[in-house]
Design a protein around this motif. Structure first.
Motif, mmCIF file in Angstrom:
data_model
loop_
_atom_site.group_PDB
_atom_site.id
_atom_site.type_symbol
_atom_site.label_atom_id
_atom_site.label_comp_id
_atom_site.label_asym_id
_atom_site.label_seq_id
_atom_site.Cartn_x
_atom_site.Cartn_y
_atom_site.Cartn_z
ATOM 1 N N PRO A 182 47.797 27.585 -22.847
ATOM 2 C CA PRO A 182 47.141 28.801 -23.344
ATOM 3 C C PRO A 182 46.072 28.527 -24.389
ATOM 4 O O PRO A 182 44.996 29.135 -24.370
ATOM 5 C CB PRO A 182 48.300 29.614 -23.926
ATOM 6 C CG PRO A 182 49.495 29.179 -23.135
ATOM 7 C CD PRO A 182 49.277 27.723 -22.854
ATOM 8 N N GLU A 183 46.338 27.594 -25.296
ATOM 9 C CA GLU A 183 45.375 27.311 -26.363
ATOM 10 C C GLU A 183 44.127 26.582 -25.865
ATOM 11 O O GLU A 183 43.121 26.479 -26.589
ATOM 12 C CB GLU A 183 46.032 26.500 -27.487
ATOM 13 C CG GLU A 183 46.574 25.145 -27.077
ATOM 14 C CD GLU A 183 48.036 25.174 -26.665
ATOM 15 O OE1 GLU A 183 48.715 24.141 -26.844
ATOM 16 O OE2 GLU A 183 48.496 26.234 -26.166
ATOM 17 N N ASP A 184 44.168 26.070 -24.625
ATOM 18 C CA ASP A 184 43.019 25.341 -24.070
ATOM 19 C C ASP A 184 42.267 26.120 -22.998
ATOM 20 O O ASP A 184 41.302 25.607 -22.421
ATOM 21 C CB ASP A 184 43.486 24.007 -23.466
ATOM 22 C CG ASP A 184 43.943 23.015 -24.521
ATOM 23 O OD1 ASP A 184 43.372 23.028 -25.627
ATOM 24 O OD2 ASP A 184 44.865 22.234 -24.239
ATOM 25 N N GLU A 185 42.697 27.337 -22.709
ATOM 26 C CA GLU A 185 42.090 28.078 -21.601
ATOM 27 C C GLU A 185 40.587 28.275 -21.790
ATOM 28 O O GLU A 185 39.798 28.056 -20.870
ATOM 29 C CB GLU A 185 42.783 29.427 -21.430
ATOM 30 C CG GLU A 185 44.167 29.328 -20.807
ATOM 31 C CD GLU A 185 44.792 30.696 -20.588
ATOM 32 O OE1 GLU A 185 44.078 31.714 -20.759
ATOM 33 O OE2 GLU A 185 45.982 30.742 -20.234
ATOM 34 N N GLU A 186 40.169 28.699 -22.970
ATOM 35 C CA GLU A 186 38.743 28.940 -23.206
ATOM 36 C C GLU A 186 37.956 27.637 -23.140
ATOM 37 O O GLU A 186 36.821 27.608 -22.654
ATOM 38 C CB GLU A 186 38.533 29.632 -24.549
ATOM 39 C CG GLU A 186 38.984 31.083 -24.555
ATOM 40 C CD GLU A 186 38.330 31.889 -23.437
ATOM 41 O OE1 GLU A 186 37.107 31.763 -23.242
ATOM 42 O OE2 GLU A 186 39.051 32.637 -22.740
ATOM 43 N N LEU A 187 38.535 26.558 -23.627
ATOM 44 C CA LEU A 187 37.882 25.258 -23.552
ATOM 45 C C LEU A 187 37.611 24.876 -22.102
ATOM 46 O O LEU A 187 36.494 24.474 -21.746
ATOM 47 C CB LEU A 187 38.759 24.189 -24.218
ATOM 48 C CG LEU A 187 38.254 22.741 -24.124
ATOM 49 C CD1 LEU A 187 36.975 22.565 -24.931
ATOM 50 C CD2 LEU A 187 39.330 21.765 -24.599
ATOM 51 N N VAL A 188 38.619 25.027 -21.248
ATOM 52 C CA VAL A 188 38.469 24.640 -19.846
ATOM 53 C C VAL A 188 37.488 25.565 -19.132
ATOM 54 O O VAL A 188 36.704 25.113 -18.289
ATOM 55 C CB VAL A 188 39.844 24.601 -19.151
ATOM 56 C CG1 VAL A 188 39.702 24.324 -17.663
ATOM 57 C CG2 VAL A 188 40.730 23.536 -19.807
ATOM 58 N N ARG A 189 37.481 26.825 -19.474
ATOM 59 C CA ARG A 189 36.467 27.725 -18.907
ATOM 60 C C ARG A 189 35.062 27.278 -19.316
ATOM 61 O O ARG A 189 34.116 27.374 -18.534
ATOM 62 C CB ARG A 189 36.709 29.162 -19.373
ATOM 63 C CG ARG A 189 37.851 29.864 -18.667
ATOM 64 C CD ARG A 189 37.844 31.361 -18.905
ATOM 65 N NE ARG A 189 39.005 31.970 -18.273
ATOM 66 C CZ ARG A 189 40.162 32.178 -18.882
ATOM 67 N NH1 ARG A 189 40.301 31.839 -20.157
ATOM 68 N NH2 ARG A 189 41.171 32.723 -18.233
ATOM 69 N N SER A 190 34.942 26.777 -20.544
ATOM 70 C CA SER A 190 33.624 26.344 -21.010
ATOM 71 C C SER A 190 33.115 25.126 -20.261
ATOM 72 O O SER A 190 31.904 24.879 -20.230
ATOM 73 C CB SER A 190 33.668 26.051 -22.519
ATOM 74 O OG SER A 190 34.327 24.818 -22.803
ATOM 75 N N PHE A 191 34.017 24.366 -19.645
ATOM 76 C CA PHE A 191 33.587 23.241 -18.819
ATOM 77 C C PHE A 191 32.953 23.717 -17.510
ATOM 78 O O PHE A 191 32.247 22.953 -16.858
ATOM 79 C CB PHE A 191 34.767 22.328 -18.475
ATOM 80 C CG PHE A 191 35.459 21.702 -19.648
ATOM 81 C CD1 PHE A 191 34.798 21.475 -20.841
ATOM 82 C CD2 PHE A 191 36.798 21.335 -19.560
ATOM 83 C CE1 PHE A 191 35.450 20.890 -21.931
ATOM 84 C CE2 PHE A 191 37.455 20.749 -20.626
ATOM 85 C CZ PHE A 191 36.782 20.532 -21.812
ATOM 86 N N GLY A 192 33.270 24.970 -17.105
ATOM 87 C CA GLY A 192 32.710 25.524 -15.880
ATOM 88 C C GLY A 192 33.721 25.908 -14.836
ATOM 89 O O GLY A 192 33.348 26.312 -13.729
ATOM 90 N N ALA A 193 35.019 25.806 -15.140
ATOM 91 C CA ALA A 193 36.044 26.166 -14.150
ATOM 92 C C ALA A 193 35.916 27.634 -13.757
ATOM 93 O O ALA A 193 35.744 28.502 -14.609
ATOM 94 C CB ALA A 193 37.434 25.891 -14.705
ATOM 95 N N ASP A 194 36.005 27.909 -12.457
ATOM 96 C CA ASP A 194 35.962 29.293 -11.981
ATOM 97 C C ASP A 194 37.242 30.035 -12.305
ATOM 98 O O ASP A 194 37.221 31.220 -12.649
ATOM 99 C CB ASP A 194 35.739 29.309 -10.462
ATOM 100 C CG ASP A 194 34.389 28.744 -10.077
ATOM 101 O OD1 ASP A 194 33.374 29.410 -10.317
ATOM 102 O OD2 ASP A 194 34.365 27.624 -9.541
ATOM 103 N N VAL A 195 38.375 29.346 -12.177
ATOM 104 C CA VAL A 195 39.678 29.943 -12.440
ATOM 105 C C VAL A 195 40.491 28.959 -13.270
ATOM 106 O O VAL A 195 40.556 27.768 -12.944
ATOM 107 C CB VAL A 195 40.441 30.258 -11.130
ATOM 108 C CG1 VAL A 195 41.777 30.923 -11.437
ATOM 109 C CG2 VAL A 195 39.606 31.121 -10.205
#
Length: 316
Positions: A182-195
């Motif tokens: 949960p604490e890394d969700e925004e980080l991973v979205r910032s890499f470009g992940a669609d989901v």
């Protein structure tokens, strides 16, 4: 007088106490080669393998010089080298499994094809974290052979390698699913992940958003067989440290293993890493900078786990 360099050396397998700094003779660059005055060299998980597995891992005699990633300036060039010139700031990668040794030395001979200019505005320590993971990401995607519109699931989405896989996969037109705490969700979205799906039960999480399964999984989290359920029938699994067993695979799934040594002279990929870093699509993550004499601390931090980014050895 022969040219010498200060190098991180490992004379025998063992604990952290076998890591030392020593003077090492460095040859002149041959045709198609350059000699780099190294300013920074990253510490990678494979360096632990050098220390703990030695000749069985490298197949060269000790003392071993660990390290793959480097950044520095061109000190001299061999015959026929025209793309880079003396004094130019570069980054690149070399394998430790060679008589010349790896990247953790103040002077390193490398194929000219294995170095490119630093990303604009980036320092040596940051640039030294880019080549190995960037090349591994692109080589793995090449092996998977996916087409634009296909779905790639990335296990271990918050990791350094995964961040590069996601960025290059998105640029190739793939739909990317990645897992995160949960604490890394925004980080991973910032890499470009669609989901971004919850970390934990990878198969269930991927199947929730891709009911038929992903076309492929890029497994940076070392899930191995635990990732197979997330893949559609006839899909592919890309592993980064080899496949652990010879048992038959279900549903026509194919396993592929990536080796960065196959990509070290892919200059066009290094240039792509440079471009992606310059415009922010991939990020250089330096966790800590260390003197060569503290190289053992870099490996200790790696083995302890939880390190965000890379420990980087900085040469004065």
């Amino acid at each position: 007088m022969p040219t010498t360099a200060r190098a991180v050396t490992i004379a025998e397998t063992g604990g952290l106490d076998v890591i030392h700094v020593a003077d090492r003779e460095v040859r002149d660059p041959g045709p198609g080669e350059v000699r780099v005055a190294v300013r920074a060299a990253a510490v990678n998980p494979s360096d632990v393998g050098v220390r703990t597995r030695g000749a069985d891992y490298l197949r060269v005699d000790p003392p071993w010089v660990p390290g793959w990633d480097l950044a520095g300036t061109i000190e001299s060039v061999g015959e026929g080298v025209e793309r880079v010139s003396v004094g130019e700031a570069v980054m690149g990668a070399v394998p430790p499994a060679r008589a010349d040794g790896g990247a953790q030395a103040s002077l390193v001979v490398a194929p000219a094809a294995s170095v490119v200019a630093l990303p604009e505005g980036m320092g040596f320590a940051e640039a030294a974290t880019l080549p190995m993971n960037g090349l591994t990401a692109q080589r793995g995607l090449e092996l998977l052979g996916l087409s634009a519109g296909d779905t790639l699931a990335v296990a271990g989405g918050a990791g350094l390698l995964a961040s590069y896989v996601i960025a290059f996969a998105k640029a190739d037109g793939l739909r990317v699913i990645a897992d995160a705490k949960p604490e890394d969700e925004e980080l991973v979205r910032s890499f470009g992940a669609d989901v971004v799906v919850p970390r934990g039960d990878f198969t269930a999480a991927v199947r929730e958003v891709a009911p038929d399964g992903a076309d492929a999984v890029y497994d940076t989290a070392l899930l191995n067989r635990d990732a197979l359920g997330a893949i559609r029938d006839g899909g592919r699994l890309l592993v980064v440290r080899g496949w652990p067993d010879a048992e038959p695979l279900p549903r026509g799934i194919e396993v592929l293993a990536v080796a960065v040594a196959d990509a070290l002279e892919r200059t066009e990929w290094l240039e792509r890493i440079r471009a992606f870093a310059a415009d922010g699509r991939i990020r250089a993550r330096v966790a800590v900078e260390l003197a060569p004499e503290d190289a053992a601390e870099g490996q200790r931090l790696l083995e302890a786990g939880g390190l965000r980014g890379r420990a980087v050895i900085v040469f004065p």
